[in-house]
Structure formats: structure tokens, C-alpha cells
Design a protein around this motif. Structure first.
Motif, PDB file in Angstrom:
ATOM      1  N   LYS B  49       0.819  -1.213   0.000  1.00 54.31           N
ATOM      2  CA  LYS B  49       0.000   0.000   0.000  1.00 54.31           C
ATOM      3  C   LYS B  49       0.851   1.260   0.000  1.00 54.31           C
ATOM      4  O   LYS B  49       0.427   2.300  -0.512  1.00 54.31           O
ATOM      5  CB  LYS B  49      -0.954  -0.009   1.198  1.00 54.31           C
ATOM      6  CG  LYS B  49      -2.080  -1.012   1.001  1.00 54.31           C
ATOM      7  CD  LYS B  49      -3.167  -0.909   2.029  1.00 54.31           C
ATOM      8  CE  LYS B  49      -4.306  -1.857   1.652  1.00 54.31           C
ATOM      9  NZ  LYS B  49      -5.317  -1.919   2.706  1.00 54.31           N
ATOM     10  N   LEU B  52       1.666   1.746  -3.518  1.00 58.43           N
ATOM     11  CA  LEU B  52       0.507   2.251  -4.248  1.00 58.43           C
ATOM     12  C   LEU B  52       0.148   3.682  -3.846  1.00 58.43           C
ATOM     13  O   LEU B  52      -0.683   4.328  -4.489  1.00 58.43           O
ATOM     14  CB  LEU B  52      -0.715   1.369  -3.978  1.00 58.43           C
ATOM     15  CG  LEU B  52      -0.746   0.029  -4.680  1.00 58.43           C
ATOM     16  CD1 LEU B  52      -1.768  -0.878  -4.023  1.00 58.43           C
ATOM     17  CD2 LEU B  52      -1.086   0.219  -6.150  1.00 58.43           C
ATOM     18  N   LEU B  54      -1.394   4.352  -1.086  1.00 56.22           N
ATOM     19  CA  LEU B  54      -2.619   4.316  -0.270  1.00 56.22           C
ATOM     20  C   LEU B  54      -2.282   4.541   1.198  1.00 56.22           C
ATOM     21  O   LEU B  54      -3.130   4.965   1.977  1.00 56.22           O
ATOM     22  CB  LEU B  54      -3.334   2.965  -0.425  1.00 56.22           C
ATOM     23  CG  LEU B  54      -3.953   2.646  -1.784  1.00 56.22           C
ATOM     24  CD1 LEU B  54      -4.474   1.219  -1.804  1.00 56.22           C
ATOM     25  CD2 LEU B  54      -5.076   3.609  -2.120  1.00 56.22           C
ATOM     26  N   TYR B  78      -2.584  -3.939  -9.331  1.00 57.20           N
ATOM     27  CA  TYR B  78      -2.673  -4.393  -7.947  1.00 57.20           C
ATOM     28  C   TYR B  78      -3.717  -5.492  -7.830  1.00 57.20           C
ATOM     29  O   TYR B  78      -4.851  -5.338  -8.279  1.00 57.20           O
ATOM     30  CB  TYR B  78      -3.031  -3.196  -7.059  1.00 57.20           C
ATOM     31  CG  TYR B  78      -3.261  -3.521  -5.600  1.00 57.20           C
ATOM     32  CD1 TYR B  78      -2.358  -4.299  -4.881  1.00 57.20           C
ATOM     33  CD2 TYR B  78      -4.369  -3.025  -4.923  1.00 57.20           C
ATOM     34  CE1 TYR B  78      -2.560  -4.581  -3.545  1.00 57.20           C
ATOM     35  CE2 TYR B  78      -4.579  -3.300  -3.573  1.00 57.20           C
ATOM     36  CZ  TYR B  78      -3.671  -4.070  -2.891  1.00 57.20           C
ATOM     37  OH  TYR B  78      -3.874  -4.341  -1.558  1.00 57.20           O
ATOM     38  N   SER B  80      -5.373  -7.419  -4.799  1.00 49.99           N
ATOM     39  CA  SER B  80      -5.388  -7.388  -3.341  1.00 49.99           C
ATOM     40  C   SER B  80      -5.653  -8.771  -2.772  1.00 49.99           C
ATOM     41  O   SER B  80      -6.074  -9.691  -3.461  1.00 49.99           O
ATOM     42  CB  SER B  80      -6.436  -6.401  -2.837  1.00 49.99           C
ATOM     43  OG  SER B  80      -7.722  -6.935  -3.042  1.00 49.99           O
ATOM     44  N   PHE B  85     -15.829 -10.705  -1.188  1.00 45.13           N
ATOM     45  CA  PHE B  85     -17.003  -9.931  -1.544  1.00 45.13           C
ATOM     46  C   PHE B  85     -18.168 -10.890  -1.545  1.00 45.13           C
ATOM     47  O   PHE B  85     -18.026 -12.083  -1.399  1.00 45.13           O
ATOM     48  CB  PHE B  85     -16.811  -9.240  -2.888  1.00 45.13           C
ATOM     49  CG  PHE B  85     -16.588 -10.197  -4.018  1.00 45.13           C
ATOM     50  CD1 PHE B  85     -15.314 -10.636  -4.308  1.00 45.13           C
ATOM     51  CD2 PHE B  85     -17.649 -10.660  -4.737  1.00 45.13           C
ATOM     52  CE1 PHE B  85     -15.120 -11.537  -5.324  1.00 45.13           C
ATOM     53  CE2 PHE B  85     -17.449 -11.569  -5.768  1.00 45.13           C
ATOM     54  CZ  PHE B  85     -16.181 -12.003  -6.055  1.00 45.13           C
ATOM     55  N   VAL B  96     -16.108  -6.923 -14.160  1.00 42.85           N
ATOM     56  CA  VAL B  96     -15.010  -6.779 -13.203  1.00 42.85           C
ATOM     57  C   VAL B  96     -13.714  -6.396 -13.912  1.00 42.85           C
ATOM     58  O   VAL B  96     -12.997  -5.494 -13.476  1.00 42.85           O
ATOM     59  CB  VAL B  96     -14.835  -8.079 -12.391  1.00 42.85           C
ATOM     60  CG1 VAL B  96     -13.583  -8.020 -11.538  1.00 42.85           C
ATOM     61  CG2 VAL B  96     -16.066  -8.327 -11.524  1.00 42.85           C
ATOM     62  N   MET B  99     -13.403  -2.826 -14.931  1.00 43.99           N
ATOM     63  CA  MET B  99     -13.135  -1.881 -13.837  1.00 43.99           C
ATOM     64  C   MET B  99     -11.675  -1.415 -13.834  1.00 43.99           C
ATOM     65  O   MET B  99     -11.379  -0.315 -13.411  1.00 43.99           O
ATOM     66  CB  MET B  99     -13.444  -2.517 -12.484  1.00 43.99           C
ATOM     67  CG  MET B  99     -14.921  -2.571 -12.169  1.00 43.99           C
ATOM     68  SD  MET B  99     -15.183  -3.441 -10.610  1.00 43.99           S
ATOM     69  CE  MET B  99     -16.914  -3.878 -10.805  1.00 43.99           C
ATOM     70  N   GLY B 100     -10.797  -2.261 -14.302  1.00 44.98           N
ATOM     71  CA  GLY B 100      -9.397  -1.870 -14.381  1.00 44.98           C
ATOM     72  C   GLY B 100      -9.169  -0.657 -15.276  1.00 44.98           C
ATOM     73  O   GLY B 100      -8.182   0.055 -15.134  1.00 44.98           O
ATOM     74  N   PHE B 148      -8.979 -11.304 -11.378  1.00 50.93           N
ATOM     75  CA  PHE B 148      -8.436 -10.115 -10.711  1.00 50.93           C
ATOM     76  C   PHE B 148      -7.072  -9.736 -11.294  1.00 50.93           C
ATOM     77  O   PHE B 148      -6.731  -8.560 -11.370  1.00 50.93           O
ATOM     78  CB  PHE B 148      -8.349 -10.325  -9.198  1.00 50.93           C
ATOM     79  CG  PHE B 148      -9.717 -10.385  -8.551  1.00 50.93           C
ATOM     80  CD1 PHE B 148     -10.673  -9.438  -8.845  1.00 50.93           C
ATOM     81  CD2 PHE B 148     -10.048 -11.407  -7.676  1.00 50.93           C
ATOM     82  CE1 PHE B 148     -11.939  -9.495  -8.286  1.00 50.93           C
ATOM     83  CE2 PHE B 148     -11.303 -11.477  -7.111  1.00 50.93           C
ATOM     84  CZ  PHE B 148     -12.253 -10.519  -7.412  1.00 50.93           C
ATOM     85  N   ARG B 151      -7.874  -7.931 -14.399  1.00 52.14           N
ATOM     86  CA  ARG B 151      -8.324  -6.580 -14.083  1.00 52.14           C
ATOM     87  C   ARG B 151      -7.122  -5.663 -13.843  1.00 52.14           C
ATOM     88  O   ARG B 151      -7.144  -4.486 -14.206  1.00 52.14           O
ATOM     89  CB  ARG B 151      -9.219  -6.623 -12.834  1.00 52.14           C
ATOM     90  CG  ARG B 151      -9.746  -5.272 -12.430  1.00 52.14           C
ATOM     91  CD  ARG B 151     -10.713  -5.381 -11.274  1.00 52.14           C
ATOM     92  NE  ARG B 151     -10.047  -5.731 -10.025  1.00 52.14           N
ATOM     93  CZ  ARG B 151     -10.595  -5.611  -8.823  1.00 52.14           C
ATOM     94  NH1 ARG B 151     -11.830  -5.173  -8.704  1.00 52.14           N
ATOM     95  NH2 ARG B 151      -9.940  -5.956  -7.743  1.00 52.14           N
ATOM     96  N   ALA B 152      -6.075  -6.219 -13.220  1.00 49.21           N
ATOM     97  CA  ALA B 152      -4.876  -5.415 -12.984  1.00 49.21           C
ATOM     98  C   ALA B 152      -4.072  -5.238 -14.275  1.00 49.21           C
ATOM     99  O   ALA B 152      -3.352  -4.263 -14.433  1.00 49.21           O
ATOM    100  CB  ALA B 152      -4.018  -6.076 -11.911  1.00 49.21           C
TER     101      ALA B 152
END
Lengths: 286, 251
Positions: B49, B52, B54, B78, B80, B85, B96, B99-100, B148, B151-152
Motif C-alpha cells: 500500500k 501504491l 494508499l 494491484y 489485493s 465480496f 469486473v 473496472m481496471g 483479478f 483486471r490489474a
């Protein structure tokens, strides 16, 4: 029922039901999916302070409610995001403070407060034309905002952290979503009242969720369901001479139970539904 | 030697006064595949993080692609740790992965043709294109992990950060998963953190241990096919027969 439609108040009531269904169908999906049911309840109840203020200063109570629900949405959003107060504590406090303010304001208001009860429990039969115009305007704001920010709201609901990583302004979007919930509350108050708002925000979306995995379809379905609940609830309340708001919600509750029963049955009869990881991929195994 | 993509100098992070990272120095180059192992609560996620942007360090300097981390986030992918979810969430694999592209697509606009093309390419890379219409929560852990990663990937990052990527991948699929990373390694730097020593397999090219402080090992101390040895990081090691392991000297 059909002959009742010749009356203005009945036509207004049906229109109000449909307009309410649009707002709660769209925003209710976010409330359910993002799990902000409790904060939505808080916003709804805090708006009672605005109803009281409206009576006190001689303003339209619904305008007061709009003001208070927006302010409480932003307040709850910021407090839960930026302070260390646990979210449910913050919501519970503001929920009660809003209601307490409403009671004090109404006590201070001169004379008798005529239709207080209808703000608490709704009275779809007394919706004036001016309120319908307001509801149309609020529905338009909700629909346009959600169309423009659909992909951002989807990401916000699904995975806020990732949204932040790819540069989505998640906090501002979250506050905006709460404001849309506040506007929806205002639209719904006339139909089911402050106390019952939460039911229309959750039931249509929850039933729709049993039927589809696509968020857009879920919104359309929830809107249709909300409109059906409103129409037939109104009908039943007219036939049996009972409270309209409560009837609408009990009808929704019955539909919810039925949909649960239905999907339970489906799960028992179809095997691949029990093994969700397989999805539709391995039907040949049966 | 490649180009430097991450540089941390004397980074300290505290949560409520409790130090999580203590004086971490780290350099990652664009052809690195760095594995960071360490116990839970050792600061692995915090370290990612920080990269990133964050989490802001209390002390120390961070550069990513020669810029402050917030400025270079769009060049970092990234994945995670929490694929936590709602399994009933109304979104498809396609939703999904797209969303990237949110940062590139911009507010108020629908996804462009390029966005969709990149999403398709990313799904092809991870071998999930055939599953694009499926509901994300109905996939297996390993399949979700691939989505995922896709998505990254859609932002075409120069650096990929993976937090406990094998936690939800069942052991049989792990080799396949590492082969995917091996493939990605040609195109970007990868930093993978895990508490599970077997996760940091032969595929990583460099290795470090993190337990508030970072112990960097470089790439020399590889001793394949040794199943037991002294291992100073407080990590439990579970070895399965033929899986080649790298084991570190005492430090």
C-alpha cells in the motif's frame, strides 16, 4: 379499483407509486448490494427533523425533509469515513438526533399539526399534484446521475479499494450515492412514510436479486416490482379500507418470502445450483 | 540490470503509534520477480500500500517509476488479498475486468472500444475469455484470482503487485498460476507477497523477508530440492514432496 381511478386522488396515488418505484428500484439496488441499509434508515429518520422544521417556519415539510436528509447523508458519510467512531454508532446517533429535533420543532410550531402521521407512515392517497412534480424532478436527477456514473458506482459497490487504486474518487462518489439515497427517501416519504421507507429501498431490490445477476436488469426488475407492489397494495388497501403504505410493504414482504421459497425449491430440484463453482459448465455430469 | 521501478528509502509506517514498517529499504527493477515472505501482521500488505500510495509513510522516501507513488498509480497493477465480496454480487467477469480501465475511461463516459479491446486481451492472457459472461462470485478461487489479475493487467502496468495471490488457489492449480506469472514476468516487474513459503517458489528471481524490517536476499541463495533447513523468518514451512523449494541461509 378501476372505477376508483376516475378520482383525481387515485390517479395521483398511482402516479406517485410508479414514481416512487423508479427511485427505489434504482437506488435500492445500490442500498442492497453495497449494504448501506442501516445508513439509509438513518437518513430517512433524520429527515423527520426537516419535516418538523418545515412546520415550524411555515415551509413545505417535504422541502424541509429534503434539506435534512441531504445534510444527514453528508454528515453520516463524512463522520463514518473520516472519524474513528464506529459506523453503526454514528448512524444510530444521527438517526435519533434527527427525530428528536423533529419532535422539538413540531412542539414549538404554532397550532395543530394536521398531517404529521402521513409523514411518518405515508399517505399515498393525499399526494398533491405539486408533490408529483417534485417526485418527477427527483427521479430525473437520480436516473441521469446513475446513467452517467454507472460504471463508477458499480466499482464503488464491488471493490472500493481497487477503485481508489485506479483513480476513481471513491469518497466523493460514496457521498454522492448517499445524497441520491437521501433524494430517494424524499420521493418515498409521501408513499410509505419515514418509518417504512427502508422497506421499499430493500424489498424490490432483494427480490430482483433472486432473479438476475446483472445489475442493470436488477434495477429494471426492482422498478417493475416496486410499481406492482405500489399498484396492487393500493388496490388492496382501497378494497379492504386499510393503510396504504403498510399494505404496499406487506405485499412486498409476501413477494420476498415467495421468491425465497421459489429459489429454495429451484436449488433442491437442480443439482448444479448446489455447486455454484461449476456454474453452467458441467451440466453433462448430471 | 534493468530500469528501477520502485525505490524505498528508510520507510517507516506506524498505525496508532505501533510501527508496522521499520526503516525499509527496497529497490525493484523492471525485470524483477520479487517474492516477499513474512508472517501475518509483518507489514506485507502495508508495504504494497505504500508502493501504491494508499498508505503514507511517517518517515522515509518512496519513488515509483521515479515519481511519488500517487502519480504513478496508473502504471501499477494491484491484486489485493481480499477477494472478499458477496458471492451473489451482480457483476460478470467482463464487468469486473473492465473496472481496471476506470482510470483511463474517465468519469461520465462509457467504456471505449480500446477499453474493451484491452479487457479482452487481458482475459485472453489469463485464459478466462470463455468465462466472460459468468457471474464473478460463482467462479472458483483460482478462476477469480485470474480475473483479478486480468483486471490489474488492463492498464498495461509496468509493475504488478500481488498480495497473497495463492491463498485462494487450490494446490493443483498453483503450478498453472505460476506459469501465468512467469509469462507476465517478460512484460513487467512483479512483487508478490505471501506468508506461505511454498508460494514463493522457484519462479521468483529475488526474495526478501519482511517482519517489520526487511531482509533482502538478492538472488544468490537458491538451494533447490532441499526440503529442510534453517529458516529464520518466523514462517511455518510446509513442503509437499517434489515441489522444489528455495531455502535461505540463516540471517
Amino acid at each position: 379499483m378501476l372505477d376508483a381511478l376516475q378520482y383525481d386522488f387515485m390517479r395521483n396515488a398511482v402516479a406517485a407509486g410508479v414514481l416512487a418505484a423508479v427511485a427505489c428500484g434504482i437506488i435500492g439496488v445500490y442500498v442492497v448490494v453495497k449494504r448501506v441499509v442501516f445508513i439509509s434508515g438513518g437518513i430517512a429518520h433524520a429527515s423527520f427533523g426537516g419535516v418538523g422544521l418545515g412546520y415550524l417556519v411555515g415551509l413545505s415539510p417535504i422541502l424541509g425533509a429534503a434539506l435534512f436528509s441531504l445534510a444527514s447523508a453528508l454528515g453520516m458519510g463524512l463522520v463514518t469515513r473520516r472519524t474513528r467512531l464506529p459506523e453503526d454508532t454514528a448512524i444510530g446517533i444521527m438517526w435519533a438526533i434527527g427525530m428528536a429535533m423533529g419532535i422539538i420543532f413540531i412542539g414549538l410550531a404554532p397550532g395543530y399539526v394536521p398531517d404529521l402521521f402521513s409523514y411518518l407512515f405515508g399517505n399515498i392517497l393525499t399526494v398533491p399534484f405539486s408533490d408529483l412534480v417534485l417526485m418527477i424532478a427527483l427521479d430525473a436527477v437520480i436516473v441521469v446521475t446513475v446513467v452517467l456514473l454507472y460504471k463508477e458506482f458499480l466499482a464503488l459497490s464491488f471493490d472500493e479499494e481497487f477503485g481508489a487504486v485506479v483513480g476513481v474518487p471513491v469518497e466523493r462518489l460514496y457521498l454522492l450515492l448517499l445524497c441520491l439515497i437521501a433524494l430517494t427517501v424524499v420521493v418515498l416519504i409521501r408513499v410509505v412514510g419515514i418509518i417504512l421507507v427502508i422497506a421499499l429501498l430493500t424489498i424490490p431490490a432483494a427480490v430482483a436479486r433472486q432473479l438476475t445477476h446483472d445489475m442493470k436488469k436488477m434495477m429494471v426488475l426492482a422498478t417493475v416490482l416496486g410499481a406492482l407492489f405500489a399498484f396492487f397494495g393500493l388496490w388492496l388497501s382501497y378494497e379492504f379500507d386499510v393503510a396504504s403504505g403498510a399494505t404496499i410493504i406487506l405485499l412486498g414482504g409476501a413477494a420476498m418470502l415467495a421468491s425465497f421459497g421459489f429459489s429454495g425449491l429451484r436449488r433442491v430440484s437442480g443439482r448444479e445450483a448446489i455447486v455454484p463453482a461449476d456454474g453452467g459448465q458441467r451440466q453433462d455430469r448430471r | 540490470m534493468g530500469r528501477e521501478v520502485v525505490r524505498l528509502e528508510d520507510v517507516w509506517v506506524r498505525y496508532d503509534g505501533v510501527p508496522v514498517l521499520e526503516g525499509v529499504d527496497l529497490t525493484v527493477e523492471d525485470d524483477d520477480f520479487l517474492g516477499i515472505i513474512g508472517p501475518n501482521g509483518g507489514g506485507k500488505t502495508t508495504l504494497l500500500k505504500v508502493i501504491l500510495g494508499l498508505v503514507r509513510p511517517a518517515r522515509g522516501k518512496v519513488w515509483v517509476m521515479g515519481k511519488p507513488p500517487r502519480m504513478s498509480r496508473h502504471e501499477v497493477g494491484y491484486v489485493s488479498q481480499h477477494s472478499l465480496f458477496d458471492p451473489d454480487f451482480p457483476a460478470s467477469v467482463w464487468d469486473v475486468v473492465l473496472m481496471g480501465r476506470l482510470g483511463r475511461a474517465g468519469l461520465f463516459k462509457p467504456y471505449s472500444r480500446t477499453d474493451k479491446q484491452k479487457a479482452e486481451d487481458a482475459l485472453k492472457t489469463v485464459g478466462m475469455l470463455d468465462h466472460r459472461e459468468r457471474q464473478i462470485g460463482r467462479l472458483s478461487g483460482g478462476e477469480q484470482q485470474r480475473v483479478f489479475i486480468a483486471r490489474a493487467l488492463v492498464t498495461e502496468p509496468k509493475l504488478m503487485l500481488l498480495d497473497e495471490p495463492t491463498a485462494s488457489v487450490d494446490p493443483a492449480m498453483q503450478t498453472e498460476f505460476y506459469e501465468l506469472l512467469e509469462n507476465l514476468k517478460q512484460r513487467m516487474a512483479i512483487v508478490l507477497v505471501s506468508h506461505d513459503i511454498s508460494a514463493v517458489s522457484v519462479y521468483v528471481s529475488k526474495i526478501a523477508c519482511l517482519n517489520h524490517q526487511l531482509f533482502y536476499h538478492g538472488s544468490e541463495e537458491i538451494a533447490p530440492e532441499v526440503l529442510e533447513a534453517t529458516y529464520k523468518c518466523p514462517v511455518q514451512m510446509i513442503a509437499h514432496g517434489t515441489v522444489p523449494h528455495r531455502v535461505l541461509k540463516e540471517h
